[in-house]
Design a protein around this motif. Structure first.
Motif, short mmCIF file in Angstrom:
data_model
loop_
_atom_site.label_atom_id
_atom_site.label_comp_id
_atom_site.label_asym_id
_atom_site.label_seq_id
_atom_site.Cartn_x
_atom_site.Cartn_y
_atom_site.Cartn_z
N GLN A 188 0.92 -1.20 0.01
CA GLN A 188 -0.24 -0.05 -0.02
C GLN A 188 0.91 1.28 -0.01
O GLN A 188 0.75 2.25 -0.63
N VAL B 130 3.87 1.42 -1.15
CA VAL B 130 4.63 1.54 -2.42
C VAL B 130 3.49 2.21 -3.57
O VAL B 130 3.76 2.95 -4.37
N LEU B 131 2.35 1.66 -3.41
CA LEU B 131 1.40 2.01 -4.43
C LEU B 131 0.96 3.54 -3.95
O LEU B 131 0.99 4.30 -5.28
N VAL C 88 4.03 5.49 -6.05
CA VAL C 88 3.87 5.08 -7.30
C VAL C 88 2.92 6.27 -7.80
O VAL C 88 3.02 6.67 -8.95
N ALA D 275 3.32 -2.35 -6.37
CA ALA D 275 2.32 -1.66 -6.66
C ALA D 275 0.99 -2.53 -6.96
O ALA D 275 -0.10 -2.17 -6.71
#
Length: 158
Positions: free
Chosen positions: A91, A93-94, A97, A148
């Motif tokens: 989460q 990392v998402l 991104v 992601a």
């Protein structure tokens, strides 16, 4: 051929602009500022730039536009070659991104080839991985993309 002391050995292949040599324990290959390096399989000699000759195949080329590989680029990824493992929060990392600026651009030395992606400085600031803030290792870009995707999957499943 020019052979000097043990720290200066080189073979001049075309004037001083193309050579193979040794510098302080480093083997180097030099080409002119507009030149490139090509690796061929089979073929016969050709005086045309990057041409493998009759029956040959260009396997790789390194020039100002980058490294082109005829086939698959393979990175070592064996668990036994790695250490210092840490879990990653998909989460988080998402979110990074989603906030990462993505642009279409070209390299100054290769204006005819367009690319899409982040700037290394932004990628490094967001994820803190790789050798420095001027390069993005493909293994890191792949890992960020996979994390992601896992983060998106968690959202979809929820």
């Amino acid at each position: 051929m020019h052979f000097g002391s043990s720290m200066r050995q080189m073979i001049h292949l075309w004037s001083d602009s193309h050579a193979i040599g040794v510098q302080a324990g480093t083997t180097y290959f030099r080409t002119s500022s507009s030149g490139s390096f090509s690796w061929h399989r089979g073929g016969t000699h050709s005086n045309n730039a990057n041409a493998p000759g009759a029956g040959g195949v260009e396997m790789m080329r390194l020039d100002a536009g980058g490294l082109r590989v005829n086939g698959t680029f393979v990175s070592a990824s064996d668990r036994d070659a790695k250490e210092n493992f840490e879990a990653v929060d998909p989460q988080a990392v998402l979110g990074k991104v989603a906030a990462l600026p993505i642009s279409a651009w070209n390299y100054k030395d290769d204006p005819s080839s367009r690319h899409i992606g982040p700037m290394a400085q932004d990628f490094h600031a967001a994820f803190g991985v790789g050798p420095d803030d001027q390069h993005i290792a493909t293994v890191d870009a792949d890992g960020v993309a996979l994390a992601a995707i896992q983060g998106l999957n968690e959202k979809v499943e929820a």
